[in-house]
Design a protein around this motif. Structure first.
Motif, PDB file in Angstrom:
ATOM      1  N   PHE A 284      -8.441  32.667  74.212  1.00 14.73           N
ATOM      2  CA  PHE A 284      -8.952  33.953  74.725  1.00 14.73           C
ATOM      3  C   PHE A 284      -8.593  35.132  74.081  1.00 14.73           C
ATOM      4  CE2 PHE A 284      -9.996  34.209  79.697  1.00 14.73           C
ATOM      5  CZ  PHE A 284     -11.069  34.986  79.394  1.00 14.73           C
ATOM      6  N   ARG A 285      -7.405  35.215  73.625  1.00 13.48           N
ATOM      7  CA  ARG A 285      -6.693  36.212  72.910  1.00 13.48           C
ATOM      8  C   ARG A 285      -6.660  37.517  73.715  1.00 13.48           C
ATOM      9  NH1 ARG A 285      -5.323  34.981  67.405  1.00 13.48           N
ATOM     10  NH2 ARG A 285      -3.977  36.616  67.896  1.00 13.48           N
ATOM     11  N   SER A 286      -7.016  38.748  73.017  1.00 15.43           N
ATOM     12  CA  SER A 286      -6.906  39.844  73.876  1.00 15.43           C
ATOM     13  C   SER A 286      -7.922  40.184  74.906  1.00 15.43           C
ATOM     14  CB  SER A 286      -6.572  41.247  73.001  1.00 15.43           C
ATOM     15  OG  SER A 286      -5.243  41.142  72.459  1.00 15.43           O
ATOM     16  N   ALA A 287      -9.082  39.401  74.667  1.00 17.74           N
ATOM     17  CA  ALA A 287     -10.130  39.422  75.609  1.00 17.74           C
ATOM     18  C   ALA A 287      -9.811  39.221  77.152  1.00 17.74           C
ATOM     19  CB  ALA A 287     -11.243  38.512  75.220  1.00 17.74           C
ATOM     20  N   ALA A 288      -8.703  38.413  77.387  1.00 14.42           N
ATOM     21  CA  ALA A 288      -8.055  38.027  78.676  1.00 14.42           C
ATOM     22  C   ALA A 288      -7.421  39.262  79.371  1.00 14.42           C
ATOM     23  CB  ALA A 288      -7.077  36.794  78.424  1.00 14.42           C
ATOM     24  N   LYS A 289      -7.203  40.333  78.535  1.00 15.79           N
ATOM     25  CA  LYS A 289      -6.208  41.517  79.088  1.00 15.79           C
ATOM     26  C   LYS A 289      -6.744  41.902  80.680  1.00 15.79           C
ATOM     27  CE  LYS A 289      -4.132  42.795  74.720  1.00 15.79           C
ATOM     28  NZ  LYS A 289      -4.059  44.000  73.755  1.00 15.79           N
ATOM     29  N   PRO A 290      -8.040  42.296  80.716  1.00 15.19           N
ATOM     30  CA  PRO A 290      -8.509  42.474  82.058  1.00 15.19           C
ATOM     31  C   PRO A 290      -8.097  41.646  83.007  1.00 15.19           C
ATOM     32  CG  PRO A 290     -10.210  43.161  80.394  1.00 15.19           C
ATOM     33  CD  PRO A 290      -9.264  42.060  79.617  1.00 15.19           C
ATOM     34  N   LEU A 291      -8.058  40.390  82.796  1.00 10.77           N
ATOM     35  CA  LEU A 291      -7.964  39.426  83.731  1.00 10.77           C
ATOM     36  C   LEU A 291      -6.303  39.124  84.053  1.00 10.77           C
ATOM     37  CD1 LEU A 291     -10.500  36.464  82.726  1.00 10.77           C
ATOM     38  CD2 LEU A 291     -10.684  38.521  84.257  1.00 10.77           C
ATOM     39  N   GLN A 292      -5.433  39.378  82.932  1.00 13.26           N
ATOM     40  CA  GLN A 292      -4.049  39.427  82.966  1.00 13.26           C
ATOM     41  C   GLN A 292      -3.603  40.568  83.941  1.00 13.26           C
ATOM     42  OE1 GLN A 292      -3.711  39.177  78.836  1.00 13.26           O
ATOM     43  NE2 GLN A 292      -2.206  37.324  78.972  1.00 13.26           N
ATOM     44  N   ALA A 293      -4.132  41.551  83.692  1.00 18.69           N
ATOM     45  CA  ALA A 293      -3.983  42.826  84.395  1.00 18.69           C
ATOM     46  C   ALA A 293      -3.934  42.911  85.940  1.00 18.69           C
ATOM     47  CB  ALA A 293      -4.818  44.064  83.973  1.00 18.69           C
ATOM     48  N   MET A 294      -5.042  41.769  86.416  1.00 22.09           N
ATOM     49  CA  MET A 294      -5.047  41.673  87.639  1.00 22.09           C
ATOM     50  C   MET A 294      -3.814  41.410  88.478  1.00 22.09           C
ATOM     51  SD  MET A 294      -8.659  39.642  88.192  1.00 22.09           S
ATOM     52  CE  MET A 294      -8.740  39.605  89.831  1.00 22.09           C
ATOM     53  N   ASN A 295      -2.735  40.794  87.864  1.00 17.67           N
ATOM     54  CA  ASN A 295      -1.589  40.354  88.271  1.00 17.67           C
ATOM     55  C   ASN A 295      -0.628  41.881  88.578  1.00 17.67           C
ATOM     56  OD1 ASN A 295       0.256  38.167  89.197  1.00 17.67           O
ATOM     57  ND2 ASN A 295       1.622  38.859  87.517  1.00 17.67           N
ATOM     58  N   VAL A 296      -1.092  42.771  87.927  1.00 15.76           N
ATOM     59  CA  VAL A 296      -0.432  43.990  88.370  1.00 15.76           C
ATOM     60  C   VAL A 296      -0.729  44.396  89.715  1.00 15.76           C
ATOM     61  CG1 VAL A 296       0.076  46.382  87.379  1.00 15.76           C
ATOM     62  CG2 VAL A 296      -0.042  44.588  85.732  1.00 15.76           C
ATOM     63  N   PHE A 297      -1.821  44.143  90.024  1.00 14.50           N
ATOM     64  CA  PHE A 297      -2.185  44.551  91.530  1.00 14.50           C
ATOM     65  C   PHE A 297      -1.958  43.685  92.463  1.00 14.50           C
ATOM     66  CE2 PHE A 297      -5.119  46.874  88.682  1.00 14.50           C
ATOM     67  CZ  PHE A 297      -5.371  48.127  89.406  1.00 14.50           C
ATOM     68  N   LEU A 298      -1.824  42.231  92.150  1.00 14.18           N
ATOM     69  CA  LEU A 298      -1.670  41.262  93.070  1.00 14.18           C
ATOM     70  C   LEU A 298       0.028  41.382  93.402  1.00 14.18           C
ATOM     71  CD1 LEU A 298      -3.850  38.367  91.612  1.00 14.18           C
ATOM     72  CD2 LEU A 298      -4.328  39.711  93.627  1.00 14.18           C
ATOM     73  N   SER A 299       0.740  41.555  92.308  1.00 15.25           N
ATOM     74  CA  SER A 299       2.014  41.787  92.544  1.00 15.25           C
ATOM     75  C   SER A 299       2.651  42.894  93.469  1.00 15.25           C
ATOM     76  CB  SER A 299       2.587  41.904  91.430  1.00 15.25           C
ATOM     77  OG  SER A 299       2.578  42.942  90.666  1.00 15.25           O
ATOM     78  N   GLY A 300       1.810  43.990  93.635  1.00 15.15           N
ATOM     79  CA  GLY A 300       2.164  45.110  93.957  1.00 15.15           C
ATOM     80  C   GLY A 300       2.691  46.248  93.415  1.00 15.15           C
TER      81      GLY A 300
END
Length: 335
Positions: free
Chosen positions: A44-60
């Motif tokens: 995926f390389r850096s194309a995954a970053k918007p999906l990886q960023a979701m954890n910032v929301f899910l974690s609070g």
């Protein structure tokens, strides 16, 4: 098997051909169109970053640190290390009580060659913040601080924050975590390999979140909105991701990944697109991405006009004389 996607022409001669694969799916994972092998597995390389960023929301962490749209967008970015990028990354770290010393992604110069030369001429001291991945790292670190996870090994695939991100990617891309191969990215974070069709599904869900569980839906909607509100954060001045988002009137997000990966999520059309160029040549991605959008009839006449410089790219020599063109040569196969 991959197919020809782009021809590079010099004069009347086709000098170079770039092959690759494309997958277009909806948010259920149904394949709608393709070129080559839509099931090709690649990183995926850096194309995954918007999906990886979701954890910032899910974690609070997003709520705890009151992250702005600009800060959310830079977490999703492969930024050019322009002053406004560095300011946003520094702000995220400061909100979590951290500094650049905590970012372990390495020290590199700007992705933008012209700006990198300017930084060199001005003898600017490079730090880890200049990495195009520093926003992603800041988001991971902010999550670690909130969750009281260790900071010194946050890039290990066995670290809790990386296990959470793996689960998010699996959920968004409609696959099992055990089916995702893990490597080490250029910035030393884990990088995820999965079929192009699953990547496309992830981006379809990012842009069309109605089927997602509510926490995922809220995260996806916020990220889509932030990337469209602050497109300059996603790449930088003159960057393709920035220009594609800016010139399409809020209808999509696009994200580049190293070695010839590009993903797009199209809002209200329930579409995701994943592209892989076999040669890894990043310069081939803009004409391919625009051609896919055009063939799917997703761009208005005005938008096509605004993106004209990416549809058929000039092949320039060392003194900027046009010596040929870079043109897409594929046709999508509709399923």
């Amino acid at each position: 098997m991959s197919e020809q996607l782009v021809e590079v022409q010099r004069g009347d001669i086709v000098e170079c051909i770039h092959r690759g694969d494309i997958a277009v799916t909806d948010s259920s994972g149904t394949l709608l169109a393709s070129v080559g092998n839509p099931q090709k597995s690649t990183y995926f390389r850096s194309a995954a970053k918007p999906l990886q960023a979701m954890n910032v929301f899910l974690s609070g962490a997003h709520e705890k640190y009151k992250l702005s749209p600009a800060e959310v967008a830079v977490i999703c970015s492969s930024h050019y290390a322009e002053p406004f990028h560095l300011k946003a990354v520094t702000s995220i770290l400061a909100k979590a009580g951290l500094t650049e010393q905590h970012v372990l992604g390495g020290v590199v110069t700007s992705l933008n060659p012209q700006y990198a030369l300017q930084l060199a001429r001005e003898n600017v001291r490079l730090t880890s913040l200049f990495s195009d991945c520093s926003g992603k790292h800041a988001g991971m670190l902010a999550t670690c601080v909130l969750q009281n996870y260790p900071l010194e090994n946050y890039l290990s695939a066995d670290h809790p924050v990386q296990k959470e991100i793996l689960q998010v990617i699996a959920e968004m891309c409609d696959t099992d975590p055990s089916d995702i191969a893990i490597g080490i990215d250029g910035c030393s974070a884990p990088v995820h390999a999965l079929p192009l069709s699953n990547m496309a599904t992830g981006f379809a869900r990012l842009a069309n979140s109605s089927s997602l569980p509510l926490p995922y839906k809220n995260a996806a909607d916020s990220i889509f909105s932030a990337m469209n509100e602050q497109p300059e954060m996603v790449a930088g001045t003159g960057g393709f991701c920035t220009e594609l988002i800016r010139k399409t009137n809020g209808k999509l997000v696009g994200k580049i990944g190293a070695e010839g990966v590009y993903c797009v999520g199209v809002k209200d059309k329930n579409l995701g697109i994943a592209i892989k160029v076999e040669s890894g040549n990043m310069a081939m991605l803009p004409p391919i991405a625009v051609a896919v959008l055009e063939q799917l009839d997703l761009l208005s006449g005005e938008e096509l006009l605004r993106l004209g410089s990416y549809r058929r790219v000039d092949n320039l020599n060392d003194i900027k004389t046009i010596v040929g063109h870079i043109s897409p040569v594929f046709s999508l196969n509709l399923s």
